[in-house]
Motif scaffolding. Structure first.
Motif, mmCIF file in Angstrom:
data_model
loop_
_atom_site.group_PDB
_atom_site.id
_atom_site.type_symbol
_atom_site.label_atom_id
_atom_site.label_comp_id
_atom_site.label_asym_id
_atom_site.label_seq_id
_atom_site.Cartn_x
_atom_site.Cartn_y
_atom_site.Cartn_z
ATOM 1 N N GLY A 162 0.821 -1.205 0.000
ATOM 2 C CA GLY A 162 0.000 0.000 0.000
ATOM 3 C C GLY A 162 0.854 1.254 0.000
ATOM 4 N N VAL A 163 1.879 1.269 0.849
ATOM 5 C CA VAL A 163 2.775 2.425 0.888
ATOM 6 C C VAL A 163 3.551 2.542 -0.418
ATOM 7 N N ARG A 164 4.090 1.435 -0.909
ATOM 8 C CA ARG A 164 4.824 1.452 -2.170
ATOM 9 C C ARG A 164 3.957 1.998 -3.313
ATOM 10 N N THR A 165 2.711 1.558 -3.359
ATOM 11 C CA THR A 165 1.830 1.901 -4.476
ATOM 12 C C THR A 165 1.391 3.361 -4.446
ATOM 13 N N PHE A 166 1.067 3.861 -3.258
ATOM 14 C CA PHE A 166 0.455 5.188 -3.176
ATOM 15 C C PHE A 166 1.411 6.301 -2.759
ATOM 16 N N LEU A 167 2.657 5.953 -2.433
ATOM 17 C CA LEU A 167 3.611 6.985 -2.023
ATOM 18 C C LEU A 167 3.811 8.062 -3.087
ATOM 19 N N PRO A 168 3.906 7.719 -4.393
ATOM 20 C CA PRO A 168 4.057 8.780 -5.393
ATOM 21 C C PRO A 168 2.890 9.780 -5.390
ATOM 22 N N MET A 169 1.685 9.309 -5.109
ATOM 23 C CA MET A 169 0.535 10.217 -5.065
ATOM 24 C C MET A 169 0.556 11.073 -3.803
ATOM 25 N N LEU A 170 1.060 10.517 -2.710
ATOM 26 C CA LEU A 170 1.221 11.307 -1.488
ATOM 27 C C LEU A 170 2.304 12.360 -1.675
ATOM 28 N N MET A 171 3.339 12.018 -2.416
ATOM 29 C CA MET A 171 4.436 12.959 -2.647
ATOM 30 C C MET A 171 3.966 14.208 -3.375
ATOM 31 N N LYS A 172 2.949 14.059 -4.214
ATOM 32 C CA LYS A 172 2.466 15.192 -5.010
ATOM 33 C C LYS A 172 1.525 16.118 -4.241
ATOM 34 N N ALA A 173 1.062 15.666 -3.074
ATOM 35 C CA ALA A 173 0.164 16.491 -2.272
ATOM 36 C C ALA A 173 0.960 17.516 -1.465
ATOM 37 N N ASP A 174 0.286 18.572 -1.004
ATOM 38 C CA ASP A 174 0.966 19.571 -0.187
ATOM 39 C C ASP A 174 1.191 19.083 1.240
ATOM 40 N N GLU A 175 0.363 18.143 1.681
ATOM 41 C CA GLU A 175 0.561 17.480 2.966
ATOM 42 C C GLU A 175 -0.052 16.093 2.889
ATOM 43 N N GLY A 176 0.506 15.159 3.647
ATOM 44 C CA GLY A 176 0.008 13.801 3.587
ATOM 45 C C GLY A 176 0.190 13.080 4.913
ATOM 46 N N HIS A 177 -0.536 11.983 5.070
ATOM 47 C CA HIS A 177 -0.422 11.188 6.301
ATOM 48 C C HIS A 177 -0.693 9.733 5.972
ATOM 49 N N ILE A 178 0.230 8.857 6.389
ATOM 50 C CA ILE A 178 0.091 7.414 6.223
ATOM 51 C C ILE A 178 -0.326 6.823 7.567
ATOM 52 N N VAL A 179 -1.393 6.039 7.570
ATOM 53 C CA VAL A 179 -1.904 5.444 8.804
ATOM 54 C C VAL A 179 -1.927 3.927 8.628
ATOM 55 N N ASN A 180 -1.030 3.250 9.324
ATOM 56 C CA ASN A 180 -0.902 1.801 9.198
ATOM 57 C C ASN A 180 -1.495 1.106 10.421
ATOM 58 N N THR A 181 -2.419 0.188 10.181
ATOM 59 C CA THR A 181 -3.068 -0.513 11.289
ATOM 60 C C THR A 181 -2.255 -1.729 11.706
ATOM 61 N N SER A 182 -1.696 -1.649 12.894
ATOM 62 C CA SER A 182 -1.068 -2.795 13.531
ATOM 63 C C SER A 182 -2.102 -3.358 14.503
ATOM 64 N N SER A 183 -1.727 -3.571 15.745
ATOM 65 C CA SER A 183 -2.618 -4.193 16.727
ATOM 66 C C SER A 183 -1.891 -4.221 18.058
ATOM 67 N N VAL A 184 -2.611 -4.512 19.130
ATOM 68 C CA VAL A 184 -1.899 -4.820 20.375
ATOM 69 C C VAL A 184 -1.029 -6.048 20.163
ATOM 70 N N ASN A 185 -1.379 -6.860 19.152
ATOM 71 C CA ASN A 185 -0.533 -8.007 18.808
ATOM 72 C C ASN A 185 0.719 -7.585 18.058
ATOM 73 N N GLY A 186 0.899 -6.281 17.871
ATOM 74 C CA GLY A 186 2.149 -5.754 17.350
ATOM 75 C C GLY A 186 3.170 -5.505 18.442
ATOM 76 N N PHE A 187 2.738 -5.614 19.717
ATOM 77 C CA PHE A 187 3.715 -5.557 20.815
ATOM 78 C C PHE A 187 3.489 -6.674 21.838
ATOM 79 N N TRP A 188 2.454 -7.490 21.628
ATOM 80 C CA TRP A 188 2.176 -8.630 22.507
ATOM 81 C C TRP A 188 1.615 -9.749 21.639
#
Length: 322
Positions: free
Chosen positions: A127-153
């Protein structure tokens, strides 16, 4: 990014759960939304819910079929988005799609294990690889990646293997934390956040089974019934006296309870996430249970996988998983 009006957001897994609620709340704030999912019917319902209130003139909601673990399908999604939203840029990317399953290296097939890992981790990376070029063209951008509590436990209980999902969510967390510096050095107008929800009321249990088995049926197959019996036995439940119908009912009740008895609703989770984006928080814990678990794991990491840790935690927050 203090408001979303006039922005363009991409949401993966927009058909149900947190993806659906993110879409609804973003649209309510005047944000254009392009979502993908593997279910056209689920996305159609999300779009209908977004349009219940008359949309502001020019606001666009588009739906796109895509399996996030397959790069060509994400590339097609991106190209369809550019055409249908008439844009070469986006401002928000929510890598939200995910499934469970494939928990064991021993009792699950390699295909089940990798299906979960490739969606939960690969979907974020691609998702990041695919859409990063479109985010680069914006004046501001934000990437929100869903992990989980299972990302630290990496557990949901002593009697349940949980390796594929946990491995993927650890990868998502580490990747997003590493992106902080990468973006700061190379694209400072783009921020990123890792989302770590606790138990959220979604259909992930039933949806995961359907995706893993390739069926829309609510009924367990013979192999699924066998796996369910193994799982229940590992939890200390005697299945020898149970009929297949008994096991089937337990599975349905589990999926229902996960959705309906959760301490945090999908709508509440979406609001917490969007508030976190506005506040530019890179680390967004969702739910009191997530905050409690994070604190406990940090305080006593060596005890995190003991029966005493799990029992005292579940008693405190009211988890009834497994």
């Amino acid at each position: 990014m203090k408001d979303f009006a006039g922005k363009i957001a991409v949401i993966t897994g927009g058909g149900t759960g947190m993806g659906r609620e993110l879409a609804r709340q973003l649209v309510a704030e005047g944000c254009n939304v392009a979502m993908c999912d593997v279910s056209a019917e689920a996305m159609a319902e999300t779009k209908r819910l977004c349009e219940v209130e008359k949309l502001p003139q020019g606001l666009r909601i588009t739906t796109h079929i895509a399996d996030v673990s397959i790069e060509d399908q994400l590339t097609r999604f991106r190209d369809e988005l550019a055409e249908q939203q008439a844009t070469d840029r986006i401002h928000l990317l929510f890598n939200n799609a995910g499934i469970g399953g494939g928990g064991s290296m021993f009792t699950n097939t390699r295909e089940q294990w990798e299906r979960t890992f490739n969606i939960c981790w690969g979907g974020v990376y691609l998702g990041v690889r695919t859409f990063l070029p479109m985010l680069m063209k914006a004046d501001e951008g934000h990437i929100v990646n869903t992990s989980s509590v299972n990302g630290f436990w990496a557990s949901v209980g002593m009697g349940v293997s949980h390796t594929a999902y946990s491995s993927a969510k650890f990868a998502v967390k580490g990747f997003t934390e590493a992106l902080i510096t990468d973006l700061r050095l190379n694209a400072p107008h783009i921020k990123c956040s890792v989302v770590m929800p606790g138990h959220i009321g979604t259909s992930i249990v039933s949806n995961s089974r359907k995706i893993q088995s390739g069926t829309e049926s609510e009924l367990l197959s013979a192999n699924e019934l066998l796996s369910a019996r193994v799982r229940l036995k590992a939890m200390g439940i005697d299945t020898a006296v149970m009929s297949d119908d008994d096991v089937q009912k337990i599975a349905l009740d589990r999926a229902r309870a996960f959705r309906e008895d959760a301490p945090t609703t999908a709508a509440q989770a979406a609001k917490i996430i969007l508030d976190g984006v506005k506040a530019e928080r890179w680390r967004i814990l969702v739910g009191d249970d997530a905050h409690t678990l994070d604190e406990r794991v940090r305080k006593t990491p060596e005890q995190a996988y003991t029966q005493e840790f799990y029992q005292s935690f579940t008693e405190e927050v009211g988890w009834r998983l497994g």
